[in-house]
Scaffold this motif. Structure first.
Motif, mmCIF file in Angstrom:
data_model
loop_
_atom_site.group_PDB
_atom_site.id
_atom_site.type_symbol
_atom_site.label_atom_id
_atom_site.label_comp_id
_atom_site.label_asym_id
_atom_site.label_seq_id
_atom_site.Cartn_x
_atom_site.Cartn_y
_atom_site.Cartn_z
ATOM 1 N N TRP A 1 0.834 -1.205 0.000
ATOM 2 C CA TRP A 1 0.000 0.000 0.000
ATOM 3 C C TRP A 1 0.861 1.244 0.000
ATOM 4 N N GLY A 2 0.674 2.077 -0.988
ATOM 5 C CA GLY A 2 1.445 3.308 -1.099
ATOM 6 C C GLY A 2 0.619 4.529 -0.794
ATOM 7 N N ALA A 3 -0.448 4.378 -0.037
ATOM 8 C CA ALA A 3 -1.327 5.502 0.290
ATOM 9 C C ALA A 3 -1.590 5.513 1.790
ATOM 10 N N GLY A 4 -2.394 6.440 2.216
ATOM 11 C CA GLY A 4 -2.776 6.503 3.616
ATOM 12 C C GLY A 4 -1.696 7.075 4.498
ATOM 13 N N PRO A 5 -1.939 7.045 5.781
ATOM 14 C CA PRO A 5 -0.980 7.664 6.708
ATOM 15 C C PRO A 5 0.358 6.936 6.795
ATOM 16 N N VAL A 6 0.371 5.605 6.592
ATOM 17 C CA VAL A 6 1.619 4.843 6.685
ATOM 18 C C VAL A 6 1.718 3.893 5.490
ATOM 19 N N GLU A 7 2.698 4.138 4.613
ATOM 20 C CA GLU A 7 2.904 3.281 3.451
ATOM 21 C C GLU A 7 3.718 2.059 3.851
ATOM 22 N N GLY A 8 3.547 0.951 3.110
ATOM 23 C CA GLY A 8 4.356 -0.237 3.360
ATOM 24 C C GLY A 8 3.625 -1.511 3.000
ATOM 25 N N GLU A 9 4.151 -2.627 3.492
ATOM 26 C CA GLU A 9 3.532 -3.936 3.286
ATOM 27 C C GLU A 9 2.686 -4.279 4.502
ATOM 28 N N TYR A 10 1.456 -4.677 4.249
ATOM 29 C CA TYR A 10 0.509 -5.030 5.309
ATOM 30 C C TYR A 10 0.181 -6.513 5.208
ATOM 31 N N LEU A 11 0.427 -7.264 6.265
ATOM 32 C CA LEU A 11 0.171 -8.698 6.317
ATOM 33 C C LEU A 11 -1.292 -8.957 6.649
ATOM 34 N N LEU A 12 -1.964 -9.789 5.850
ATOM 35 C CA LEU A 12 -3.359 -10.129 6.116
ATOM 36 C C LEU A 12 -3.424 -11.074 7.317
ATOM 37 N N VAL A 13 -4.126 -10.662 8.371
ATOM 38 C CA VAL A 13 -4.176 -11.452 9.600
ATOM 39 C C VAL A 13 -5.585 -11.884 9.993
ATOM 40 N N GLY A 14 -6.592 -11.429 9.280
ATOM 41 C CA GLY A 14 -7.959 -11.819 9.602
ATOM 42 C C GLY A 14 -8.871 -11.636 8.412
ATOM 43 N N VAL A 15 -9.989 -12.378 8.396
ATOM 44 C CA VAL A 15 -10.954 -12.275 7.308
ATOM 45 C C VAL A 15 -12.358 -12.497 7.845
ATOM 46 N N ALA A 16 -13.308 -11.761 7.266
ATOM 47 C CA ALA A 16 -14.721 -11.945 7.574
ATOM 48 C C ALA A 16 -15.464 -11.989 6.242
ATOM 49 N N PRO A 17 -16.086 -13.126 5.909
ATOM 50 C CA PRO A 17 -16.838 -13.196 4.654
ATOM 51 C C PRO A 17 -18.180 -12.487 4.788
ATOM 52 N N TRP A 18 -18.549 -11.741 3.789
ATOM 53 C CA TRP A 18 -19.845 -11.057 3.724
ATOM 54 C C TRP A 18 -20.528 -11.552 2.458
ATOM 55 N N GLN A 19 -21.188 -12.699 2.541
ATOM 56 C CA GLN A 19 -21.797 -13.340 1.382
ATOM 57 C C GLN A 19 -23.315 -13.182 1.445
ATOM 58 N N SER A 20 -23.781 -11.937 1.459
ATOM 59 C CA SER A 20 -25.204 -11.648 1.626
ATOM 60 C C SER A 20 -26.041 -11.915 0.386
ATOM 61 N N GLY A 21 -25.409 -12.080 -0.756
ATOM 62 C CA GLY A 21 -26.159 -12.285 -1.983
ATOM 63 C C GLY A 21 -26.370 -10.992 -2.744
ATOM 64 N N VAL A 22 -26.240 -9.845 -2.078
ATOM 65 C CA VAL A 22 -26.390 -8.555 -2.746
ATOM 66 C C VAL A 22 -25.060 -8.157 -3.381
ATOM 67 N N ILE A 23 -24.057 -7.937 -2.557
ATOM 68 C CA ILE A 23 -22.699 -7.661 -3.036
ATOM 69 C C ILE A 23 -21.755 -8.535 -2.203
ATOM 70 N N PRO A 24 -21.608 -9.808 -2.571
ATOM 71 C CA PRO A 24 -20.744 -10.683 -1.773
ATOM 72 C C PRO A 24 -19.285 -10.227 -1.846
ATOM 73 N N HIS A 25 -18.632 -10.221 -0.693
ATOM 74 C CA HIS A 25 -17.230 -9.810 -0.638
ATOM 75 C C HIS A 25 -16.600 -10.310 0.655
ATOM 76 N N TYR A 26 -15.324 -10.047 0.801
ATOM 77 C CA TYR A 26 -14.579 -10.392 2.014
ATOM 78 C C TYR A 26 -14.005 -9.107 2.604
ATOM 79 N N ARG A 27 -13.982 -9.053 3.927
ATOM 80 C CA ARG A 27 -13.318 -7.947 4.617
ATOM 81 C C ARG A 27 -12.095 -8.533 5.312
ATOM 82 N N TYR A 28 -10.922 -8.114 4.865
ATOM 83 C CA TYR A 28 -9.674 -8.571 5.453
ATOM 84 C C TYR A 28 -9.126 -7.495 6.379
ATOM 85 N N LEU A 29 -8.438 -7.917 7.418
ATOM 86 C CA LEU A 29 -7.730 -7.011 8.308
ATOM 87 C C LEU A 29 -6.247 -7.276 8.110
ATOM 88 N N ALA A 30 -5.478 -6.205 7.916
ATOM 89 C CA ALA A 30 -4.042 -6.363 7.649
ATOM 90 C C ALA A 30 -3.251 -5.393 8.509
#
Length: 123
Positions: A85-114
């Motif tokens: 990520w080269g934007a935001g307050p702190v640029e660098g590499e962010y390790l994905l450490v968590g995930v929450a699936p949002w598969q509602s059928g409307v706009i299915p997606h995943y929310r990752y925390l890094a």
């Protein structure tokens, strides 16, 4: 939600392994580009991360919203995809450490925390 997604670089890794009882990270693999929305993490995310038994100090964290399936780091924060990520307050590499699936059928997606990796962890 898809109109807010922008191309983002994900750094992948080959699978790691145990050698003589010690964990050895997998070597870097090819980068890939995904469409995702990246936003700063919320206060509650930081509270959750500080409770991890690894005792890591979290300097910065982000939420990643995408329909892509990505690899999340293991319990001890090893192996796992990284957002470059080269934007935001702190640029660098962010390790994905968590995930929450949002598969509602409307706009299915995943929310990752890094979490931002220290310079010494970006090998």
């Amino acid at each position: 939600m898809s109109s807010f997604r922008r191309p983002q670089t994900i750094r992948t890794r080959l699978p790691g392994s145990r050698k003589r009882g010690r964990w050895k990270e997998g070597e870097p693999d090819q980068d890939k580009t995904i469409l995702a929305s990246v936003q700063p993490a919320k206060t509650g995310d930081y509270d959750q991360l500080q409770a991890n038994p690894e005792g890591r100090r979290v300097r910065a964290a982000v939420r990643i919203y995408t329909s892509e399936v990505l690899d999340v780091a293991g319990q001890d924060w090893t192996n796992g995809d990284r957002l470059v990520w080269g934007a935001g307050p702190v640029e660098g590499e962010y390790l994905l450490v968590g995930v929450a699936p949002w598969q509602s059928g409307v706009i299915p997606h995943y929310r990752y925390l890094a979490v931002l990796l220290a310079t010494s962890e970006m090998h």
